[in-house]
Design a protein around this motif. Structure first.
Motif, PDB file in Angstrom:
ATOM      1  N   ILE A 149       0.878  -1.173   0.000  1.00 33.82           N
ATOM      2  CA  ILE A 149       0.000   0.000   0.000  1.00 33.82           C
ATOM      3  C   ILE A 149       0.915   1.222   0.000  1.00 33.82           C
ATOM      4  N   VAL A 150       0.750   2.078  -0.994  1.00 33.84           N
ATOM      5  CA  VAL A 150       1.597   3.268  -1.148  1.00 33.84           C
ATOM      6  C   VAL A 150       0.716   4.469  -1.455  1.00 33.84           C
ATOM      7  N   ARG A 151       1.293   5.649  -1.416  1.00 35.24           N
ATOM      8  CA  ARG A 151       0.557   6.854  -1.792  1.00 35.24           C
ATOM      9  C   ARG A 151       0.192   6.781  -3.272  1.00 35.24           C
ATOM     10  N   LYS A 152      -0.882   7.464  -3.637  1.00 33.90           N
ATOM     11  CA  LYS A 152      -1.320   7.498  -5.037  1.00 33.90           C
ATOM     12  C   LYS A 152      -0.163   7.893  -5.942  1.00 33.90           C
ATOM     13  N   GLY A 153      -0.019   7.139  -7.018  1.00 33.69           N
ATOM     14  CA  GLY A 153       1.064   7.405  -7.957  1.00 33.69           C
ATOM     15  C   GLY A 153       2.378   6.760  -7.585  1.00 33.69           C
ATOM     16  N   ASN A 154       2.437   6.140  -6.399  1.00 30.59           N
ATOM     17  CA  ASN A 154       3.647   5.463  -5.925  1.00 30.59           C
ATOM     18  C   ASN A 154       4.884   6.345  -6.146  1.00 30.59           C
ATOM     19  N   PRO A 155       4.924   7.504  -5.468  1.00 28.03           N
ATOM     20  CA  PRO A 155       5.976   8.491  -5.750  1.00 28.03           C
ATOM     21  C   PRO A 155       7.404   7.994  -5.534  1.00 28.03           C
ATOM     22  N   PHE A 214       3.182   0.186   3.260  1.00 26.60           N
ATOM     23  CA  PHE A 214       2.723  -0.875   4.157  1.00 26.60           C
ATOM     24  C   PHE A 214       2.683  -2.158   3.345  1.00 26.60           C
ATOM     25  N   ALA A 215       3.267  -3.234   3.873  1.00 26.03           N
ATOM     26  CA  ALA A 215       3.318  -4.509   3.160  1.00 26.03           C
ATOM     27  C   ALA A 215       2.301  -5.490   3.729  1.00 26.03           C
ATOM     28  N   GLY A 216       1.592  -6.141   2.823  1.00 23.77           N
ATOM     29  CA  GLY A 216       0.633  -7.174   3.209  1.00 23.77           C
ATOM     30  C   GLY A 216       0.434  -8.115   2.041  1.00 23.77           C
ATOM     31  N   THR A 217      -0.603  -8.918   2.098  1.00 23.98           N
ATOM     32  CA  THR A 217      -0.873  -9.791   0.967  1.00 23.98           C
ATOM     33  C   THR A 217      -1.541  -8.997  -0.146  1.00 23.98           C
ATOM     34  N   ALA A 218      -1.458  -9.540  -1.352  1.00 22.75           N
ATOM     35  CA  ALA A 218      -2.076  -8.878  -2.500  1.00 22.75           C
ATOM     36  C   ALA A 218      -3.571  -8.698  -2.276  1.00 22.75           C
ATOM     37  N   LEU A 219      -4.212  -9.701  -1.702  1.00 29.18           N
ATOM     38  CA  LEU A 219      -5.652  -9.638  -1.475  1.00 29.18           C
ATOM     39  C   LEU A 219      -6.014  -8.541  -0.487  1.00 29.18           C
ATOM     40  N   THR A 220      -5.360  -8.506   0.663  1.00 30.69           N
ATOM     41  CA  THR A 220      -5.713  -7.508   1.662  1.00 30.69           C
ATOM     42  C   THR A 220      -5.368  -6.101   1.188  1.00 30.69           C
ATOM     43  N   ALA A 221      -4.256  -5.957   0.473  1.00 28.97           N
ATOM     44  CA  ALA A 221      -3.864  -4.635  -0.010  1.00 28.97           C
ATOM     45  C   ALA A 221      -4.890  -4.087  -1.004  1.00 28.97           C
ATOM     46  N   VAL A 225      -7.664  -0.687  -0.079  1.00 28.69           N
ATOM     47  CA  VAL A 225      -7.496   0.623  -0.718  1.00 28.69           C
ATOM     48  C   VAL A 225      -8.684   1.021  -1.592  1.00 28.69           C
ATOM     49  N   LYS A 226      -9.677   0.164  -1.709  1.00 22.55           N
ATOM     50  CA  LYS A 226     -10.778   0.418  -2.638  1.00 22.55           C
ATOM     51  C   LYS A 226     -11.481   1.748  -2.391  1.00 22.55           C
ATOM     52  N   LYS A 227     -11.602   2.129  -1.124  1.00 22.33           N
ATOM     53  CA  LYS A 227     -12.313   3.359  -0.798  1.00 22.33           C
ATOM     54  C   LYS A 227     -11.371   4.510  -0.464  1.00 22.33           C
ATOM     55  N   SER A 228     -10.091   4.322  -0.731  1.00 19.99           N
ATOM     56  CA  SER A 228      -9.123   5.371  -0.409  1.00 19.99           C
ATOM     57  C   SER A 228      -8.898   6.284  -1.606  1.00 19.99           C
ATOM     58  N   SER A 229      -8.836   7.553  -1.354  1.00 19.59           N
ATOM     59  CA  SER A 229      -8.530   8.528  -2.400  1.00 19.59           C
ATOM     60  C   SER A 229      -7.059   8.938  -2.367  1.00 19.59           C
ATOM     61  N   LYS A 230      -6.328   8.456  -1.371  1.00 19.83           N
ATOM     62  CA  LYS A 230      -4.941   8.866  -1.191  1.00 19.83           C
ATOM     63  C   LYS A 230      -3.932   7.747  -1.408  1.00 19.83           C
ATOM     64  N   ALA A 231      -4.395   6.517  -1.453  1.00 19.62           N
ATOM     65  CA  ALA A 231      -3.460   5.386  -1.515  1.00 19.62           C
ATOM     66  C   ALA A 231      -3.879   4.398  -2.592  1.00 19.62           C
ATOM     67  N   GLU A 232      -2.931   3.561  -2.992  1.00 20.67           N
ATOM     68  CA  GLU A 232      -3.195   2.519  -3.974  1.00 20.67           C
ATOM     69  C   GLU A 232      -2.381   1.288  -3.620  1.00 20.67           C
ATOM     70  N   ALA A 233      -2.725   0.164  -4.235  1.00 20.61           N
ATOM     71  CA  ALA A 233      -1.975  -1.074  -4.050  1.00 20.61           C
ATOM     72  C   ALA A 233      -1.069  -1.291  -5.249  1.00 20.61           C
TER      73      ALA A 233
END
Length: 309
Positions: A149-155, A214-221, A225-233
């Protein structure tokens, strides 16, 4: 998710705490638990006689850790999730009509199983050599890669653990997650890792800028993030273990004496895989075809005791 050496994660969704899920499961499990806090004594016959005893009783007790999407109480108060729904199908085929949840913490799943508190661990537990010394596993019903999980755009351009180390990123993962070990193996100093309760807390830390990843499994990540406007997987990837890409697999666990029950479970699991029904059961909980697997417990146990026939 990836609790240490393969536990399933605390994969709660936003607004849902693991504690509340456990409480819900506890309430449900208590309905059938009055007057009987333990299962029957351990089998003493070769291969175990638990399958016959469960058929006679008509109910199997599942060790559940109260986590989305692996086992949880839905908005209607019903027990559901990947493991309970799969358990309902397989145990019904084995002549056992009812599944009963027994809630516990992840760290208590194997001790609880071996002390007769329930019959089977049904919590998406990762199979690994350490656990294979304590229990026997069915073959995995899913496989899993990691994701960030990283900030949008994975800066910072973080796509794997080596990137995290090379770019000196602020790194977080969950309590007891296997991702701790993956990061350390890549060269990250363990004392510098921020440990948070679960992926929701990890998402919050990324959104607030307290960590870069933040590191987790692909599924949980991807789910959190589905409802996040600031982060992406990030795209899913295989962590390196011993310098080689590693894929985890989650499975049901049984006491070491109960090989007959485990083997019967495996027969039905293989039939579900062959027919495609396994994917239909898991798909509503966020699993994709990429997470279907032909991995075996014997492969994942490595040098440990797989108990595989």
């Amino acid at each position: 998710m990836a609790p240490p050496f393969g536990y399933a994660n605390d994969r709660d969704t936003p607004g849902t705490t693991r504690r509340s899920l456990l409480a819900g499961v506890a309430a449900l499990g208590a309905l059938g638990a009055a007057g009987c806090s333990r299962v029957a004594t351990a089998s003493t016959v070769a291969g175990g006689d638990l399958l016959e005893r469960l058929r006679a009783a008509g109910v199997v007790r599942l060790g559940i850790a109260g986590e989305i999407p692996f086992g949880y109480i839905d908005k209607n108060g019903q027990l559901t999730g990947e493991a309970p729904e799969l358990a309902k199908v397989i145990f019904k085929r084995l002549g056992i009509d009812k599944v009963q949840p027994v809630p516990t913490e992840f760290g208590s799943l194997i001790p609880g199983l071996n002390s007769q508190q329930f019959d089977v661990v049904a919590a998406g537990m990762y199979v690994n050599p350490e656990r294979c010394q304590q229990v026997i596993f069915a073959d995995p019903d899913y496989q899993m890669l990691d994701s960030f999980i990283v900030r949008k755009g994975n800066p910072k351009g973080l796509h794997n653990y080596k990137d995290v180390v090379a770019k000196k990123a602020k790194f977080a993962t969950g309590t007891g997650y296997a991702e701790i070990q993956y990061a350390v193996e890549a060269g990250y100093k363990q004392s510098d890792i921020l440990i948070v309760p679960d992926q929701v807390a990890g998402l919050n830390a990324v959104e607030a800028g307290r960590v870069d990843v933040f590191a987790g499994t692909a599924l949980t990540a991807r789910e959190v993030v589905k409802k996040s406007s600031k982060a992406e997987a990030t795209q899913a990837f295989a962590p390196l273990v011993g310098g080689k890409p590693h894929v985890d697999g989650g499975a049901f666990a049984f006491r070491q004496t109960e090989t007959r029950l485990r083997d019967a479970f495996n027969v039905e699991l293989r039939r579900l895989k062959k027919s495609g029904e396994l994917f239909r059961i898991l798909r509503p909980f966020g699993f994709t075809r990429d997470e279907m697997t032909d991995l075996t417990a014997k492969q994942l146990c490595g040098g440990g005791k797989s108990g595989a026939s």
